[in-house]
Design a protein around this motif. Structure first.
Motif, PDB file in Angstrom:
ATOM      1  N   ALA A  36       0.837  -1.205   0.000  1.00 42.44           N
ATOM      2  CA  ALA A  36       0.000   0.000   0.000  1.00 42.44           C
ATOM      3  C   ALA A  36       0.870   1.252   0.000  1.00 42.44           C
ATOM      4  CB  ALA A  36      -0.933  -0.003   1.215  1.00 42.44           C
ATOM      5  N   LYS A  37       1.980   1.213   0.732  1.00 41.94           N
ATOM      6  CA  LYS A  37       2.891   2.366   0.778  1.00 41.94           C
ATOM      7  C   LYS A  37       3.508   2.617  -0.598  1.00 41.94           C
ATOM      8  CE  LYS A  37       4.986   5.657   2.784  1.00 41.94           C
ATOM      9  NZ  LYS A  37       4.215   6.883   2.838  1.00 41.94           N
ATOM     10  N   VAL A  38       3.958   1.556  -1.258  1.00 38.30           N
ATOM     11  CA  VAL A  38       4.587   1.710  -2.570  1.00 38.30           C
ATOM     12  C   VAL A  38       3.564   2.197  -3.593  1.00 38.30           C
ATOM     13  CG1 VAL A  38       5.665   0.447  -4.480  1.00 38.30           C
ATOM     14  CG2 VAL A  38       6.453   0.086  -2.144  1.00 38.30           C
ATOM     15  N   VAL A  39       2.405   1.554  -3.640  1.00 34.33           N
ATOM     16  CA  VAL A  39       1.372   1.953  -4.603  1.00 34.33           C
ATOM     17  C   VAL A  39       0.892   3.373  -4.298  1.00 34.33           C
ATOM     18  CG1 VAL A  39      -0.995   1.486  -5.381  1.00 34.33           C
ATOM     19  CG2 VAL A  39       0.643  -0.391  -5.152  1.00 34.33           C
ATOM     20  N   GLY A  40       0.664   3.664  -3.020  1.00 33.65           N
ATOM     21  CA  GLY A  40       0.221   5.011  -2.631  1.00 33.65           C
ATOM     22  C   GLY A  40       1.233   6.066  -3.004  1.00 33.65           C
ATOM     23  N   THR A  41       2.512   5.782  -2.772  1.00 39.24           N
ATOM     24  CA  THR A  41       3.565   6.736  -3.127  1.00 39.24           C
ATOM     25  C   THR A  41       3.609   6.942  -4.630  1.00 39.24           C
ATOM     26  OG1 THR A  41       4.855   6.137  -1.189  1.00 39.24           O
ATOM     27  CG2 THR A  41       6.042   7.206  -2.985  1.00 39.24           C
ATOM     28  N   ALA A  42       3.482   5.862  -5.396  1.00 35.62           N
ATOM     29  CA  ALA A  42       3.497   5.987  -6.860  1.00 35.62           C
ATOM     30  C   ALA A  42       2.340   6.854  -7.334  1.00 35.62           C
ATOM     31  CB  ALA A  42       3.420   4.603  -7.505  1.00 35.62           C
ATOM     32  N   VAL A  43       1.152   6.617  -6.796  1.00 39.72           N
ATOM     33  CA  VAL A  43      -0.031   7.380  -7.215  1.00 39.72           C
ATOM     34  C   VAL A  43       0.106   8.844  -6.807  1.00 39.72           C
ATOM     35  CG1 VAL A  43      -2.520   7.643  -6.861  1.00 39.72           C
ATOM     36  CG2 VAL A  43      -1.553   5.378  -7.273  1.00 39.72           C
ATOM     37  N   VAL A  44       0.531   9.086  -5.569  1.00 47.44           N
ATOM     38  CA  VAL A  44       0.689  10.469  -5.104  1.00 47.44           C
ATOM     39  C   VAL A  44       1.760  11.189  -5.924  1.00 47.44           C
ATOM     40  CG1 VAL A  44       1.489  11.887  -3.159  1.00 47.44           C
ATOM     41  CG2 VAL A  44      -0.209  10.108  -2.787  1.00 47.44           C
ATOM     42  N   ALA A  45       2.858  10.506  -6.211  1.00 50.37           N
ATOM     43  CA  ALA A  45       3.929  11.129  -7.005  1.00 50.37           C
ATOM     44  C   ALA A  45       3.415  11.507  -8.391  1.00 50.37           C
ATOM     45  CB  ALA A  45       5.115  10.176  -7.117  1.00 50.37           C
ATOM     46  N   ARG A  46       2.687  10.606  -9.018  1.00 48.37           N
ATOM     47  CA  ARG A  46       2.170  10.907 -10.362  1.00 48.37           C
ATOM     48  C   ARG A  46       1.129  12.023 -10.307  1.00 48.37           C
ATOM     49  NH1 ARG A  46       3.666  11.826 -15.101  1.00 48.37           N
ATOM     50  NH2 ARG A  46       2.043  11.595 -16.637  1.00 48.37           N
ATOM     51  N   LEU A  47       0.224  11.948  -9.331  1.00 48.80           N
ATOM     52  CA  LEU A  47      -0.778  13.008  -9.202  1.00 48.80           C
ATOM     53  C   LEU A  47      -0.115  14.357  -8.944  1.00 48.80           C
ATOM     54  CD1 LEU A  47      -3.646  11.340  -7.144  1.00 48.80           C
ATOM     55  CD2 LEU A  47      -3.684  12.026  -9.548  1.00 48.80           C
ATOM     56  N   TYR A  48       0.938  14.348  -8.142  1.00 46.73           N
ATOM     57  CA  TYR A  48       1.638  15.599  -7.867  1.00 46.73           C
ATOM     58  C   TYR A  48       2.231  16.176  -9.151  1.00 46.73           C
ATOM     59  CZ  TYR A  48       4.836  19.028  -6.056  1.00 46.73           C
ATOM     60  OH  TYR A  48       5.499  20.193  -5.831  1.00 46.73           O
ATOM     61  N   MET A  49       2.836  15.309  -9.956  1.00 44.73           N
ATOM     62  CA  MET A  49       3.416  15.799 -11.213  1.00 44.73           C
ATOM     63  C   MET A  49       2.334  16.353 -12.136  1.00 44.73           C
ATOM     64  SD  MET A  49       6.285  12.971 -12.026  1.00 44.73           S
ATOM     65  CE  MET A  49       7.917  13.125 -11.366  1.00 44.73           C
ATOM     66  N   LEU A  50       1.173  15.737 -12.126  1.00 45.46           N
ATOM     67  CA  LEU A  50       0.088  16.194 -12.997  1.00 45.46           C
ATOM     68  C   LEU A  50      -0.583  17.467 -12.480  1.00 45.46           C
ATOM     69  CD1 LEU A  50      -1.601  12.741 -13.747  1.00 45.46           C
ATOM     70  CD2 LEU A  50      -0.215  14.110 -15.330  1.00 45.46           C
ATOM     71  N   THR A  51      -0.662  17.611 -11.155  1.00 51.77           N
ATOM     72  CA  THR A  51      -1.424  18.723 -10.573  1.00 51.77           C
ATOM     73  C   THR A  51      -0.560  19.857 -10.044  1.00 51.77           C
ATOM     74  OG1 THR A  51      -1.492  17.625  -8.409  1.00 51.77           O
ATOM     75  CG2 THR A  51      -3.348  17.210  -9.909  1.00 51.77           C
ATOM     76  N   GLN A  52       0.762  19.727 -10.096  1.00 44.96           N
ATOM     77  CA  GLN A  52       1.640  20.742  -9.496  1.00 44.96           C
ATOM     78  C   GLN A  52       1.338  22.166  -9.979  1.00 44.96           C
ATOM     79  OE1 GLN A  52       5.825  20.279 -10.166  1.00 44.96           O
ATOM     80  NE2 GLN A  52       6.355  21.696  -8.529  1.00 44.96           N
ATOM     81  N   PRO A  53       1.156  22.421 -11.273  1.00 43.17           N
ATOM     82  CA  PRO A  53       0.862  23.802 -11.675  1.00 43.17           C
ATOM     83  C   PRO A  53      -0.404  24.354 -11.014  1.00 43.17           C
ATOM     84  CG  PRO A  53       1.464  22.495 -13.594  1.00 43.17           C
ATOM     85  CD  PRO A  53       1.316  21.545 -12.450  1.00 43.17           C
ATOM     86  N   ALA A  54      -1.436  23.530 -10.910  1.00 35.03           N
ATOM     87  CA  ALA A  54      -2.679  23.985 -10.271  1.00 35.03           C
ATOM     88  C   ALA A  54      -2.477  24.160  -8.767  1.00 35.03           C
ATOM     89  CB  ALA A  54      -3.814  22.995 -10.543  1.00 35.03           C
ATOM     90  N   LEU A  55      -1.767  23.215  -8.138  1.00 34.15           N
ATOM     91  CA  LEU A  55      -1.541  23.297  -6.694  1.00 34.15           C
ATOM     92  C   LEU A  55      -0.749  24.545  -6.319  1.00 34.15           C
ATOM     93  CD1 LEU A  55      -0.703  19.562  -5.934  1.00 34.15           C
ATOM     94  CD2 LEU A  55      -2.772  20.799  -5.258  1.00 34.15           C
ATOM     95  N   LEU A  56       0.209  24.922  -7.155  1.00 31.48           N
ATOM     96  CA  LEU A  56       1.033  26.099  -6.847  1.00 31.48           C
ATOM     97  C   LEU A  56       0.266  27.409  -6.999  1.00 31.48           C
ATOM     98  CD1 LEU A  56       4.473  25.013  -8.319  1.00 31.48           C
ATOM     99  CD2 LEU A  56       3.790  25.158  -5.912  1.00 31.48           C
ATOM    100  N   GLN A  57      -0.946  27.352  -7.511  1.00 30.03           N
ATOM    101  CA  GLN A  57      -1.792  28.548  -7.570  1.00 30.03           C
ATOM    102  C   GLN A  57      -2.445  28.831  -6.214  1.00 30.03           C
ATOM    103  OE1 GLN A  57      -4.586  28.391 -10.829  1.00 30.03           O
ATOM    104  NE2 GLN A  57      -3.020  27.593 -12.216  1.00 30.03           N
ATOM    105  N   ILE A  58      -2.426  27.855  -5.319  1.00 29.55           N
ATOM    106  CA  ILE A  58      -2.946  28.045  -3.958  1.00 29.55           C
ATOM    107  C   ILE A  58      -1.807  28.632  -3.131  1.00 29.55           C
ATOM    108  CG2 ILE A  58      -3.911  26.888  -1.929  1.00 29.55           C
ATOM    109  CD1 ILE A  58      -4.921  24.678  -3.874  1.00 29.55           C
ATOM    110  N   ALA A  59      -2.016  29.815  -2.595  1.00 29.24           N
ATOM    111  CA  ALA A  59      -0.933  30.547  -1.917  1.00 29.24           C
ATOM    112  C   ALA A  59      -0.301  29.739  -0.783  1.00 29.24           C
ATOM    113  CB  ALA A  59      -1.459  31.877  -1.398  1.00 29.24           C
ATOM    114  N   ALA A  60      -1.108  29.137   0.066  1.00 30.21           N
ATOM    115  CA  ALA A  60      -0.564  28.378   1.193  1.00 30.21           C
ATOM    116  C   ALA A  60       0.257  27.185   0.701  1.00 30.21           C
ATOM    117  CB  ALA A  60      -1.686  27.904   2.109  1.00 30.21           C
ATOM    118  N   PHE A  61      -0.222  26.516  -0.320  1.00 31.71           N
ATOM    119  CA  PHE A  61       0.509  25.378  -0.879  1.00 31.71           C
ATOM    120  C   PHE A  61       1.834  25.850  -1.485  1.00 31.71           C
ATOM    121  CE2 PHE A  61       1.788  22.081  -3.743  1.00 31.71           C
ATOM    122  CZ  PHE A  61       1.412  20.909  -3.112  1.00 31.71           C
ATOM    123  N   ALA A  62       1.793  26.951  -2.214  1.00 29.37           N
ATOM    124  CA  ALA A  62       3.009  27.480  -2.834  1.00 29.37           C
ATOM    125  C   ALA A  62       4.036  27.855  -1.760  1.00 29.37           C
ATOM    126  CB  ALA A  62       2.683  28.687  -3.705  1.00 29.37           C
TER     127      ALA A  62
END
Length: 182
Positions: free
Chosen positions: A108-134
Motif C-alpha cells: 500500500a505504501k509503494v502503490v500510494g507513493t506511486a499514485v501520489v507522485a504521479r498526481l503531484y506531477m500532474l497537478t503541481q501547476p494547479a496546486l502552486l496557484q494556492i498561496a498556502a501550498f506554494a
C-alpha cells in the motif's frame, strides 16, 4: 580544586537529552528525503508509463486541467483510499498474520507513493496557484535541498548508494536471465 577545566555550557547530559528530539526529527526528515529521492521519482516514472495507455491518457489530461482546489482534493484522495487497506492489514496483524499484514502495508505504501507522485506531477501547476501550498512547497524545497546536502555528505549515504547500485544491477541481471529462460 580539580585540575579538569569546566565543561562549556550545553554539553551535559541534560543538553544532550533536550537535543534528542531534534535529532530524531532530523533523522525522520532525512529518511523521508532519501525515500523521496530513491522512490518517488522512479515510481512516478513507472506510473507515467502506465498513464500512456490509451484509456488512461484521457484521465491524465482531465487531471492536468483541474482547478486548484479540485487538484488539492484529488491529491488527498490516495491517502484516504488506502486507509481502509492499511486498517485491514493491521487487523490481519492483530490476528497473527504478521507477514501478510506487513506485506499489505508495504504494498500500500509503494502503490500510494506511486499514485501520489504521479498526481503531484500532474497537478503541481494547479496546486502552486494556492498561496498556502506554494508557500509550503517553497519552504519544503529549501529544507529538502539543505537536508540532501547534509545527507549526501555522510558515509552512510555513500555506502547506501553503492549497495543500491549493486542491488539494481543484480535485479536487472536476474530479470534478463528470466527473460532468456523463457
Amino acid at each position: 580544586m580539580s585540575d579538569t577545566p569546566p565543561r562549556p555550557p550545553g554539553t551535559g547530559w541534560t543538553a544532550r537529552l533536550l537535543r534528542a528530539p531534534g535529532r530524531a526529527l532530523a533523522l525522520l526528515l532525512a529518511l523521508l528525503v532519501a525515500f523521496e529521492e530513491w522512490g518517488w521519482e522512479p515510481l512516478a516514472r513507472w506510473l507515467a508509463r502506465i498513464g500512456r495507455w490509451p484509456g488512461l491518457r484521457w484521465v491524465e489530461r482531465r487531471i492536468r486541467h483541474l482547478p486548484p482546489w479540485g487538484a488539492l482534493a484529488l491529491f488527498a484522495l490516495p491517502s484516504l483510499a488506502l486507509l481502509p487497506v492499511k486498517l485491514l492489514a493491521l487487523a490481519a496483524m492483530a490476528h497473527g498474520h504478521m507477514l501478510l499484514g506487513l506485506a499489505v502495508v508495504l504494498a500500500a505504501k509503494v502503490v500510494g507513493t506511486a499514485v501520489v507522485a504521479r498526481l503531484y506531477m500532474l497537478t503541481q501547476p494547479a496546486l502552486l496557484q494556492i498561496a498556502a501550498f506554494a508557500w509550503l512547497h517553497a519552504h519544503w524545497m529549501r529544507a529538502k535541498t539543505r537536508l540532501l546536502a547534509l545527507l549526501h555528505a555522510t558515509r552512510a549515504w555513500r555506502v547506501a548508494r553503492v549497495l543500491r547500485r549493486q542491488a539494481v544491477r543484480r535485479l536487472r541481471r536476474w530479470v534478463r536471465q528470466m527473460r532468456t529462460a523463457r
